[in-house]
Design an enzyme around this catalytic site. Structure first.
Site, PDB file in Angstrom:
ATOM      1  N   GLU A   1       3.686   7.314  -0.079  1.00  0.00           N
ATOM      2  CA  GLU A   1       2.260   6.471  -0.051  1.00  0.00           C
ATOM      3  C   GLU A   1       2.768   4.834  -0.219  1.00  0.00           C
ATOM      4  O   GLU A   1       3.802   4.631  -0.607  1.00  0.00           O
ATOM      5  CB  GLU A   1       1.303   6.902  -1.136  1.00  0.00           C
ATOM      6  N   ASP A   2       1.691   4.126   0.431  1.00  0.00           N
ATOM      7  CA  ASP A   2       2.119   2.697   0.245  1.00  0.00           C
ATOM      8  C   ASP A   2       1.770   2.149  -1.042  1.00  0.00           C
ATOM      9  O   ASP A   2       2.559   1.387  -1.731  1.00  0.00           O
ATOM     10  CB  ASP A   2       1.325   1.812   1.299  1.00  0.00           C
TER      11      ASP A   2
ATOM     12  N   ASP B   1      -2.934   2.489  -6.708  1.00  0.00           N
ATOM     13  CA  ASP B   1      -3.895   1.495  -7.171  1.00  0.00           C
ATOM     14  C   ASP B   1      -4.721   2.257  -8.243  1.00  0.00           C
ATOM     15  O   ASP B   1      -4.228   2.419  -9.408  1.00  0.00           O
ATOM     16  CB  ASP B   1      -4.671   1.035  -6.080  1.00  0.00           C
TER      17      ASP B   1
ATOM     18  N   PHE C   1      -4.725  -8.307  -4.430  1.00  0.00           N
ATOM     19  CA  PHE C   1      -4.787  -7.486  -3.327  1.00  0.00           C
ATOM     20  C   PHE C   1      -3.694  -7.866  -2.220  1.00  0.00           C
ATOM     21  O   PHE C   1      -3.558  -9.279  -1.843  1.00  0.00           O
ATOM     22  CB  PHE C   1      -6.230  -7.859  -2.661  1.00  0.00           C
TER      23      PHE C   1
ATOM     24  N   ARG D   1      -1.191  -5.390   9.155  1.00  0.00           N
ATOM     25  CA  ARG D   1      -0.046  -4.216   8.788  1.00  0.00           C
ATOM     26  C   ARG D   1       1.196  -4.541   9.400  1.00  0.00           C
ATOM     27  O   ARG D   1       2.310  -4.070   8.752  1.00  0.00           O
ATOM     28  CB  ARG D   1      -0.650  -2.918   9.495  1.00  0.00           C
TER      29      ARG D   1
HETATM   30  P1  IMP Z   1      -6.237   4.450  -4.885  1.00  0.00           P
HETATM   31  O1  IMP Z   1      -6.814   5.643  -4.430  1.00  0.00           O
HETATM   32  O2  IMP Z   1      -7.344   3.525  -5.406  1.00  0.00           O
HETATM   33  O3  IMP Z   1      -4.825   4.380  -5.583  1.00  0.00           O
HETATM   34  O4  IMP Z   1      -6.147   3.480  -3.423  1.00  0.00           O
HETATM   35  C1  IMP Z   1      -4.920   3.846  -2.486  1.00  0.00           C
HETATM   36  C2  IMP Z   1      -5.380   3.201  -1.323  1.00  0.00           C
HETATM   37  O5  IMP Z   1      -6.158   1.991  -1.470  1.00  0.00           O
HETATM   38  C3  IMP Z   1      -4.018   2.872  -0.605  1.00  0.00           C
HETATM   39  O6  IMP Z   1      -3.411   3.929   0.119  1.00  0.00           O
HETATM   40  C4  IMP Z   1      -4.464   1.833   0.146  1.00  0.00           C
HETATM   41  O7  IMP Z   1      -4.755   2.007   1.523  1.00  0.00           O
HETATM   42  C5  IMP Z   1      -5.750   1.009  -0.591  1.00  0.00           C
HETATM   43  N1  IMP Z   1      -5.074  -0.186  -1.329  1.00  0.00           N
HETATM   44  C6  IMP Z   1      -5.272  -0.234  -2.634  1.00  0.00           C
HETATM   45  N2  IMP Z   1      -4.697  -1.486  -3.088  1.00  0.00           N
HETATM   46  C7  IMP Z   1      -4.354  -2.111  -1.972  1.00  0.00           C
HETATM   47  C8  IMP Z   1      -3.831  -3.349  -1.767  1.00  0.00           C
HETATM   48  O8  IMP Z   1      -3.675  -4.262  -2.668  1.00  0.00           O
HETATM   49  N3  IMP Z   1      -3.701  -3.742  -0.453  1.00  0.00           N
HETATM   50  C9  IMP Z   1      -4.163  -2.951   0.762  1.00  0.00           C
HETATM   51  N4  IMP Z   1      -4.509  -1.625   0.518  1.00  0.00           N
HETATM   52  C10 IMP Z   1      -4.700  -1.249  -0.914  1.00  0.00           C
HETATM   53 MG    MG Z   2      -5.717   0.858   3.534  1.00  0.00          MG
END
Ligand code: IMP
Ligand code: MG
Length: 186
Positions: A102-103, A106, A155, A168
């Site tokens: 995963e990237d 968050d 962000f 991207r």
């Molecule tokens: P989570 O479910 O809140 O952990 O979110 C995960 C997803 O939110 C990631 O796979 C990203 O696509 C997006 N995301 C969360 N933080 C960022 C950020 O700082 N930049 C870009 N995408 C983010």
């Molecule tokens: Mg995204």
């Protein structure tokens, strides 16, 4: 750094060379931790594709790849709390060593959901590799076996990460400091 300096709204956070070194290191750790048997890497579309392609080449052993689509935030920067699968895996994972790629972790909502979903399919082992980790944002617990970088609550875009599907293809990871909305930097 070349591309990111073209964008006034971006501040360099992690340069491409540093990403490359860290991904190579993670690849060595992963190869060492999985000495034998099939290893399936599962990337979460679309953000993790760049990380996956570099990581897979840094793991010096056989791997196989699969992809899972998850509904993204779109133009919003906060999770709706709902996770929707938009594309399921092509292949079964029962009995396999599986690594979710995963990237960014968050809130943890996406990975927490996905982990439980894939665990029900009875892989032999299931772990998570996240390029970035924003621990201060966590709402749901996620066990990250491999982390590229821990970053503050900002962000970020680039190296797969987007804002409204932009940025991207930047080679560096940058903070979006002056983007389309005033809530870009929390
Ligand atoms: P989570 O479910 O809140 O952990 O979110 C995960 C997803 O939110 C990631 O796979 C990203 O696509 C997006 N995301 C969360 N933080 C960022 C950020 O700082 N930049 C870009 N995408 C983010
Ligand atoms: Mg995204």
């Amino acid at each position: 750094m070349a591309e990111s300096s073209l964008h006034a709204e971006l501040r360099l956070l992690i340069p491409a060379a540093q990403i490359r070194d860290r991904v190579a290191e993670l690849g060595r750790h992963i190869a060492r931790d999985y000495p034998d048997g099939p290893l399936r890497l599962i990337a979460i579309l679309k953000g993790a594709c760049f990380f996956l392609s570099d990581l897979a080449r840094a793991i010096e052993r056989d791997v196989s790849l699969d992809f899972m689509g998850i509904a993204s935030y779109g133009r919003s920067k906060t999770s709706s709390g709902e996770v929707r699968v938009t594309k399921d895996l092509d292949n079964e994972i029962a009995g396999l060593d599986v690594l979710i790629v995963e990237d960014i972790a968050d809130t943890g909502i996406t990975l927490n959901y996905l982990y439980q979903l894939l665990q029900q399919r009875k892989p032999r082992t299931l772990r998570v590799a996240a390029l970035l980790d924003k621990p201060s944002r966590r709402l749901k617990p996620v066990d990250l076996a491999y982390i590229g970088f821990q970053i503050p609550d900002q962000f970020v875009v680039g190296y797969g990460l987007d804002y409204d599907d932009r940025y991207r293809n930047l080679s560096d990871i940058c903070v979006l400091v002056d983007g389309p909305g005033e809530d870009v930097v929390r």
